[in-house]
Design a protein around this motif. Structure first.
Motif, PDB file in Angstrom:
ATOM      1  N   GLY A  53      34.145 -43.278 -24.645  1.00 54.75           N
ATOM      2  CA  GLY A  53      33.137 -42.486 -23.947  1.00 54.75           C
ATOM      3  C   GLY A  53      33.676 -41.994 -22.620  1.00 54.75           C
ATOM      4  N   TYR A  54      33.742 -40.669 -22.482  1.00 57.39           N
ATOM      5  CA  TYR A  54      34.322 -40.055 -21.288  1.00 57.39           C
ATOM      6  C   TYR A  54      33.278 -39.352 -20.436  1.00 57.39           C
ATOM      7  CZ  TYR A  54      39.055 -40.683 -23.061  1.00 57.39           C
ATOM      8  OH  TYR A  54      40.230 -41.224 -23.505  1.00 57.39           O
ATOM      9  N   GLN A  55      33.467 -39.440 -19.145  1.00 57.67           N
ATOM     10  CA  GLN A  55      32.770 -38.601 -18.184  1.00 57.67           C
ATOM     11  C   GLN A  55      33.877 -37.773 -17.541  1.00 57.67           C
ATOM     12  OE1 GLN A  55      30.873 -40.290 -14.534  1.00 57.67           O
ATOM     13  NE2 GLN A  55      29.018 -39.619 -15.584  1.00 57.67           N
ATOM     14  N   GLY A  56      33.941 -36.506 -17.926  1.00 56.19           N
ATOM     15  CA  GLY A  56      35.084 -35.685 -17.529  1.00 56.19           C
ATOM     16  C   GLY A  56      36.332 -36.238 -18.194  1.00 56.19           C
ATOM     17  N   ASP A  57      37.364 -36.526 -17.404  1.00 60.34           N
ATOM     18  CA  ASP A  57      38.608 -37.088 -17.939  1.00 60.34           C
ATOM     19  C   ASP A  57      38.674 -38.601 -17.792  1.00 60.34           C
ATOM     20  OD1 ASP A  57      39.572 -34.578 -18.616  1.00 60.34           O
ATOM     21  OD2 ASP A  57      40.561 -34.286 -16.669  1.00 60.34           O
ATOM     22  N   THR A  58      37.586 -39.210 -17.317  1.00 59.18           N
ATOM     23  CA  THR A  58      37.590 -40.641 -17.031  1.00 59.18           C
ATOM     24  C   THR A  58      36.905 -41.418 -18.147  1.00 59.18           C
ATOM     25  OG1 THR A  58      37.488 -40.129 -14.661  1.00 59.18           O
ATOM     26  CG2 THR A  58      36.934 -42.383 -15.329  1.00 59.18           C
ATOM     27  N   LEU A  59      37.626 -42.388 -18.701  1.00 56.61           N
ATOM     28  CA  LEU A  59      37.056 -43.265 -19.719  1.00 56.61           C
ATOM     29  C   LEU A  59      36.141 -44.265 -19.017  1.00 56.61           C
ATOM     30  CD1 LEU A  59      37.052 -44.169 -22.724  1.00 56.61           C
ATOM     31  CD2 LEU A  59      38.813 -45.828 -22.079  1.00 56.61           C
ATOM     32  N   ILE A  60      34.846 -44.260 -19.387  1.00 58.39           N
ATOM     33  CA  ILE A  60      33.895 -45.157 -18.736  1.00 58.39           C
ATOM     34  C   ILE A  60      33.191 -46.089 -19.724  1.00 58.39           C
ATOM     35  CG2 ILE A  60      33.533 -43.636 -16.761  1.00 58.39           C
ATOM     36  CD1 ILE A  60      30.814 -42.857 -18.016  1.00 58.39           C
ATOM     37  N   ALA A  61      33.427 -45.891 -21.023  1.00 56.41           N
ATOM     38  CA  ALA A  61      32.777 -46.733 -22.029  1.00 56.41           C
ATOM     39  C   ALA A  61      33.664 -46.810 -23.261  1.00 56.41           C
ATOM     40  CB  ALA A  61      31.409 -46.156 -22.406  1.00 56.41           C
ATOM     41  N   CYS A  62      33.626 -47.966 -23.936  1.00 52.98           N
ATOM     42  CA  CYS A  62      34.411 -48.107 -25.154  1.00 52.98           C
ATOM     43  C   CYS A  62      33.834 -49.188 -26.047  1.00 52.98           C
ATOM     44  CB  CYS A  62      35.881 -48.410 -24.840  1.00 52.98           C
ATOM     45  SG  CYS A  62      36.149 -50.016 -24.048  1.00 52.98           S
ATOM     46  N   ALA A  63      34.192 -49.110 -27.302  1.00 49.40           N
ATOM     47  CA  ALA A  63      33.849 -50.150 -28.272  1.00 49.40           C
ATOM     48  C   ALA A  63      34.868 -50.075 -29.397  1.00 49.40           C
ATOM     49  CB  ALA A  63      32.442 -49.950 -28.823  1.00 49.40           C
ATOM     50  N   ALA A  81      32.414 -52.249 -23.762  1.00 48.54           N
ATOM     51  CA  ALA A  81      32.600 -52.306 -22.310  1.00 48.54           C
ATOM     52  C   ALA A  81      32.160 -51.010 -21.641  1.00 48.54           C
ATOM     53  CB  ALA A  81      34.062 -52.584 -21.972  1.00 48.54           C
ATOM     54  N   ILE A  82      31.579 -51.183 -20.467  1.00 51.08           N
ATOM     55  CA  ILE A  82      31.186 -50.076 -19.592  1.00 51.08           C
ATOM     56  C   ILE A  82      31.849 -50.327 -18.243  1.00 51.08           C
ATOM     57  CG2 ILE A  82      29.257 -48.921 -18.414  1.00 51.08           C
ATOM     58  CD1 ILE A  82      28.856 -48.634 -21.344  1.00 51.08           C
ATOM     59  N   ALA A  83      32.466 -49.298 -17.680  1.00 59.11           N
ATOM     60  CA  ALA A  83      33.078 -49.436 -16.362  1.00 59.11           C
ATOM     61  C   ALA A  83      32.029 -49.868 -15.343  1.00 59.11           C
ATOM     62  CB  ALA A  83      33.719 -48.118 -15.940  1.00 59.11           C
ATOM     63  N   LYS A  84      32.412 -50.743 -14.436  1.00 62.19           N
ATOM     64  CA  LYS A  84      31.485 -51.392 -13.507  1.00 62.19           C
ATOM     65  C   LYS A  84      30.590 -50.399 -12.761  1.00 62.19           C
ATOM     66  CE  LYS A  84      31.292 -55.033 -10.044  1.00 62.19           C
ATOM     67  NZ  LYS A  84      32.078 -55.991  -9.271  1.00 62.19           N
ATOM     68  N   GLY A  85      31.104 -49.321 -12.288  1.00 63.78           N
ATOM     69  CA  GLY A  85      30.312 -48.378 -11.501  1.00 63.78           C
ATOM     70  C   GLY A  85      29.364 -47.517 -12.315  1.00 63.78           C
ATOM     71  N   HIS A  86      29.326 -47.718 -13.622  1.00 59.05           N
ATOM     72  CA  HIS A  86      28.510 -46.859 -14.489  1.00 59.05           C
ATOM     73  C   HIS A  86      27.436 -47.635 -15.247  1.00 59.05           C
ATOM     74  CE1 HIS A  86      31.045 -43.331 -13.821  1.00 59.05           C
ATOM     75  NE2 HIS A  86      32.032 -44.209 -13.754  1.00 59.05           N
ATOM     76  N   ARG A  87      27.161 -48.861 -14.832  1.00 64.03           N
ATOM     77  CA  ARG A  87      26.157 -49.680 -15.506  1.00 64.03           C
ATOM     78  C   ARG A  87      24.787 -49.495 -14.874  1.00 64.03           C
ATOM     79  NH1 ARG A  87      29.977 -54.730 -15.018  1.00 64.03           N
ATOM     80  NH2 ARG A  87      31.683 -53.922 -16.272  1.00 64.03           N
ATOM     81  N   GLY A  88      23.762 -49.834 -15.657  1.00 67.63           N
ATOM     82  CA  GLY A  88      22.410 -49.839 -15.126  1.00 67.63           C
ATOM     83  C   GLY A  88      21.621 -48.561 -15.348  1.00 67.63           C
ATOM     84  N   LEU A  91      23.624 -46.348 -20.093  1.00 63.04           N
ATOM     85  CA  LEU A  91      24.850 -46.012 -20.817  1.00 63.04           C
ATOM     86  C   LEU A  91      25.194 -47.060 -21.876  1.00 63.04           C
ATOM     87  CD1 LEU A  91      27.250 -44.155 -21.265  1.00 63.04           C
ATOM     88  CD2 LEU A  91      28.395 -45.256 -19.327  1.00 63.04           C
ATOM     89  N   GLY A  92      24.871 -48.325 -21.617  1.00 62.91           N
ATOM     90  CA  GLY A  92      25.129 -49.374 -22.600  1.00 62.91           C
ATOM     91  C   GLY A  92      24.367 -49.119 -23.896  1.00 62.91           C
ATOM     92  N   HIS A  93      23.105 -48.732 -23.773  1.00 66.11           N
ATOM     93  CA  HIS A  93      22.307 -48.421 -24.966  1.00 66.11           C
ATOM     94  C   HIS A  93      22.879 -47.207 -25.695  1.00 66.11           C
ATOM     95  CE1 HIS A  93      19.192 -51.410 -24.417  1.00 66.11           C
ATOM     96  NE2 HIS A  93      19.120 -51.085 -23.136  1.00 66.11           N
ATOM     97  N   LEU A  94      23.294 -46.211 -24.940  1.00 65.58           N
ATOM     98  CA  LEU A  94      23.896 -45.022 -25.550  1.00 65.58           C
ATOM     99  C   LEU A  94      25.185 -45.386 -26.283  1.00 65.58           C
ATOM    100  CD1 LEU A  94      23.764 -41.966 -25.958  1.00 65.58           C
ATOM    101  CD2 LEU A  94      24.908 -41.691 -23.756  1.00 65.58           C
ATOM    102  N   LEU A  95      25.996 -46.239 -25.679  1.00 64.42           N
ATOM    103  CA  LEU A  95      27.242 -46.684 -26.312  1.00 64.42           C
ATOM    104  C   LEU A  95      26.953 -47.418 -27.617  1.00 64.42           C
ATOM    105  CD1 LEU A  95      30.288 -47.272 -26.428  1.00 64.42           C
ATOM    106  CD2 LEU A  95      29.898 -49.165 -24.829  1.00 64.42           C
ATOM    107  N   VAL A  96      25.991 -48.329 -27.611  1.00 62.39           N
ATOM    108  CA  VAL A  96      25.664 -49.066 -28.838  1.00 62.39           C
ATOM    109  C   VAL A  96      25.117 -48.105 -29.904  1.00 62.39           C
ATOM    110  CG1 VAL A  96      24.163 -50.842 -29.842  1.00 62.39           C
ATOM    111  CG2 VAL A  96      25.379 -51.285 -27.702  1.00 62.39           C
ATOM    112  N   GLN A  97      24.273 -47.152 -29.507  1.00 58.20           N
ATOM    113  CA  GLN A  97      23.764 -46.169 -30.467  1.00 58.20           C
ATOM    114  C   GLN A  97      24.902 -45.360 -31.076  1.00 58.20           C
ATOM    115  OE1 GLN A  97      20.930 -44.008 -28.083  1.00 58.20           O
ATOM    116  NE2 GLN A  97      19.407 -45.646 -28.190  1.00 58.20           N
TER     117      GLN A  97
END
Length: 150
Positions: A53-63, A81-88, A91-97
């Protein structure tokens, strides 16, 4: 805006592999203060997929999506995993979906098992997972096995 990529190990560029491993080590080893064998020999196995999962060129989520018989008798999802600055922010729910949708495309109508950190069991219950084990320690972190029946 998030963009998602689903790739086999052999399809990852060297930069994507670096970003993936860095995110996982940052979250699971450094942040959780848990020295463990992050490189477990499963990433490159046949039919193991990596959801990025990318925001621009930065990987911020993965599974990591694994076929039956690799980690569990069923299909499984791990290394979520979600990058620390992108939690809350959901995004975690979106990643699992996204991960569940990818599993449904890759392995239709197959049940999915996970080894969840125990404090996240309610999070995964919101996605239909039910506990299938008592709490156990994995690398000194309380975990629980969970399953989504299809």
């Amino acid at each position: 805006m998030m963009t998602w990529q689903l790739k086999l190990f052999s399809q990852l560029s060297t930069m994507q592999l670096y970003q993936l491993l860095k995110l996982r080590v940052d979250v699971f080893v450094v942040e959780q203060k848990c020295p463990y064998p992050e490189l477990d020999g499963k990433d490159h196995l046949q039919d193991v997929y990596h959801l990025l999962g990318y925001q621009g060129d930065t990987l911020i989520a993965c599974a990591r999506l694994l076929p039956k018989g690799v980690s569990y008798p069923s299909v499984s999802i791990g290394r979520v995993a979600i990058a620390k600055g992108h939690r809350g922010g959901g995004l975690g729910h979106l990643l699992v979906q996204e991960a569940l949708g990818a599993c449904d495309q890759l392995w239709p109508k197959e049940s999915i098992e996970i080894g969840a950190q125990e404090h996240l069991s309610k999070f995964y219950q919101q996605h239909g997972f039910i506990a299938t084990s008592a709490m156990y320690l994995e690398d000194d972190i309380p975990h629980i096995d969970m399953k989504l029946e299809k």
